[in-house]
Design a protein around this motif. Structure first.
Motif, PDB file in Angstrom:
ATOM      1  N   SER A 165       1.003  -1.222   0.058  1.00 27.60           N
ATOM      2  CA  SER A 165      -0.010  -0.116  -0.126  1.00 27.60           C
ATOM      3  C   SER A 165       0.945   1.295   0.021  1.00 27.60           C
ATOM      4  O   SER A 165       1.781   1.518   0.751  1.00 27.60           O
ATOM      5  CB  SER A 165      -1.025  -0.143   1.068  1.00 27.60           C
ATOM      6  N   ARG A 166       0.562   2.033  -0.988  1.00 25.09           N
ATOM      7  CA  ARG A 166       1.414   3.172  -0.953  1.00 25.09           C
ATOM      8  C   ARG A 166       0.441   4.717  -0.472  1.00 25.09           C
ATOM      9  O   ARG A 166      -0.652   4.913  -0.798  1.00 25.09           O
ATOM     10  CB  ARG A 166       1.657   3.662  -2.433  1.00 25.09           C
ATOM     11  N   LEU A 167       1.042   5.073   0.723  1.00 25.77           N
ATOM     12  CA  LEU A 167       0.482   6.578   0.983  1.00 25.77           C
ATOM     13  C   LEU A 167       0.430   7.698  -0.219  1.00 25.77           C
ATOM     14  O   LEU A 167       1.205   7.602  -0.745  1.00 25.77           O
ATOM     15  CB  LEU A 167       1.336   6.998   2.406  1.00 25.77           C
ATOM     16  N   GLU A 168      -0.667   8.353   0.124  1.00 27.26           N
ATOM     17  CA  GLU A 168      -0.886   9.333  -0.822  1.00 27.26           C
ATOM     18  C   GLU A 168       0.444  10.102  -0.781  1.00 27.26           C
ATOM     19  O   GLU A 168       1.148  10.636   0.176  1.00 27.26           O
ATOM     20  CB  GLU A 168      -2.122  10.252  -0.580  1.00 27.26           C
ATOM     21  N   ARG A 169       0.964  10.625  -2.242  1.00 26.65           N
ATOM     22  CA  ARG A 169       2.065  11.447  -2.290  1.00 26.65           C
ATOM     23  C   ARG A 169       1.869  12.757  -1.848  1.00 26.65           C
ATOM     24  O   ARG A 169       0.811  13.203  -2.033  1.00 26.65           O
ATOM     25  CB  ARG A 169       2.620  11.381  -4.013  1.00 26.65           C
ATOM     26  N   VAL A 170       2.831  13.434  -1.175  1.00 26.88           N
ATOM     27  CA  VAL A 170       2.644  14.950  -0.742  1.00 26.88           C
ATOM     28  C   VAL A 170       3.637  15.546  -1.598  1.00 26.88           C
ATOM     29  O   VAL A 170       4.714  15.373  -1.502  1.00 26.88           O
ATOM     30  CB  VAL A 170       3.158  14.992   0.654  1.00 26.88           C
ATOM     31  N   ASP A 171       3.125  16.606  -2.326  1.00 24.63           N
ATOM     32  CA  ASP A 171       3.903  17.360  -3.292  1.00 24.63           C
ATOM     33  C   ASP A 171       5.011  18.095  -2.638  1.00 24.63           C
ATOM     34  O   ASP A 171       6.055  18.277  -3.328  1.00 24.63           O
ATOM     35  CB  ASP A 171       2.779  18.070  -4.223  1.00 24.63           C
ATOM     36  N   ALA A 172       4.784  18.590  -1.596  1.00 20.00           N
ATOM     37  CA  ALA A 172       5.684  19.303  -0.749  1.00 20.00           C
ATOM     38  C   ALA A 172       7.108  18.363  -0.553  1.00 20.00           C
ATOM     39  O   ALA A 172       8.078  19.101  -0.132  1.00 20.00           O
ATOM     40  CB  ALA A 172       5.115  20.065   0.406  1.00 20.00           C
TER      41      ALA A 172
END
Length: 277
Positions: free
Chosen positions: A81-88
């Motif tokens: 499972s991949r956590l949602e990517r954070v653009d910052a």
């Protein structure tokens, strides 16, 4: 250093042990950043762990290589499972691990939590051996020695299992964080305490040192294993490295710029200090 007879006997013990326990649910927290050279082999080694049911939670810190495409392929497996990517982004491996510890659902249906770097390789019995050591020693936390591996094929044993001393956790971690295993209870306690710190503070402290300090100071027992179940890859892109001039140079720079002092002060603020510790 490497005793084949001892290891063979241990394998028999582990097989007998596995036959008498239920499958244990384990959350593995994997932080990635431009790890396409190694990430496929590492994830495969985690999914191939014996005696446990693993669920890998991945947090990627703005990879610009092929890491995300590889992770997308693995995401077809329900165990990844991949956590949602954070653009910052996060800006450091430690901040990425803190994000995993704070956001992965480690309190749901898992008995243990393990940390994973993106560029190592785990022997198939790494997790179950750690759990066995924790259960035998009535411990909630685990760390071990490592085998450093180099691009030229060289292998070198790295000892980290030195005796624990009073309040040593204020000045060092137990071992490399990629060897760590925690009971879910210890992991949740750590999460709740470290969550009180701001993102800016967490970004600049060591996650493996913090885990050791907070859990030990709050009464969780650690067991330090003199065996090694990880090929700890050494290369030019290691955050710190284990041995060699480049590793020493990186650590000297951290000492010079006040990083160690900052860690001690931050950890002292969240640890329970006692003359009995």
């Amino acid at each position: 250093m490497f005793d084949l007879n001892r290891d063979a006997k241990k394998s028999v013990v582990q097989i007998n042990y596995l036959n008498n326990i239920k499958m244990i649910r384990v959350a593995v927290l994997l932080a990635t950043h431009n790890g396409s050279k190694w990430i496929e082999a590492q994830i495969d080694s985690i999914l191939n762990q014996i005696g446990v049911e693993v669920q890998i939670f991945v947090s990627d810190d703005r990879s610009s290589d092929n890491t995300l495409a590889i992770l997308d392929d693995f995401a077809r497996d329900e165990r990844v499972s991949r956590l949602e990517r954070v653009d910052a982004g996060y800006g450091s491996p430690a901040a990425n691990f803190f994000r995993l510890l704070l956001e992965a659902p480690i309190e749901v249906d898992f008995e243990y939590v393990f940390l994973s770097d993106q560029d190592d390789y785990w022997l198939p019995n790494k997790i179950i051996s750690a759990i066995q050591e924790m259960q035998l020693n009535k411990a909630d936390c685990y760390a071990s020695d490592l085998i450093c591996t180099y691009p030229d094929g060289a292998r070198r044993f790295l000892k980290k299992s030195y005796p624990q001393t009073k309040n040593d956790y204020l000045f060092q971690g137990a071992s490399a964080g990629c060897t760590y295993g925690l009971s879910a209870r210890a992991a949740v306690t750590f999460r709740d305490i470290i969550g009180r710190l701001g993102d800016a503070v967490r970004k600049d402290i060591s996650h493996d040192w913090a885990i050791y300090a907070v859990t030990r100071s709050h009464g969780f027992q650690w067991t330090l294993d003199a065996r090694a179940y990880i090929d700890y890859r050494q290369h030019g892109e290691n955050a710190y490295g284990a041995l060699g001039l480049d590793s020493y140079r990186k650590r000297w720079l951290l000492l010079k710029n006040g990083w160690y002092r900052k860690n001690v002060l931050v950890l002292a603020s969240v640890c329970l200090l006692s003359k009995e510790q």
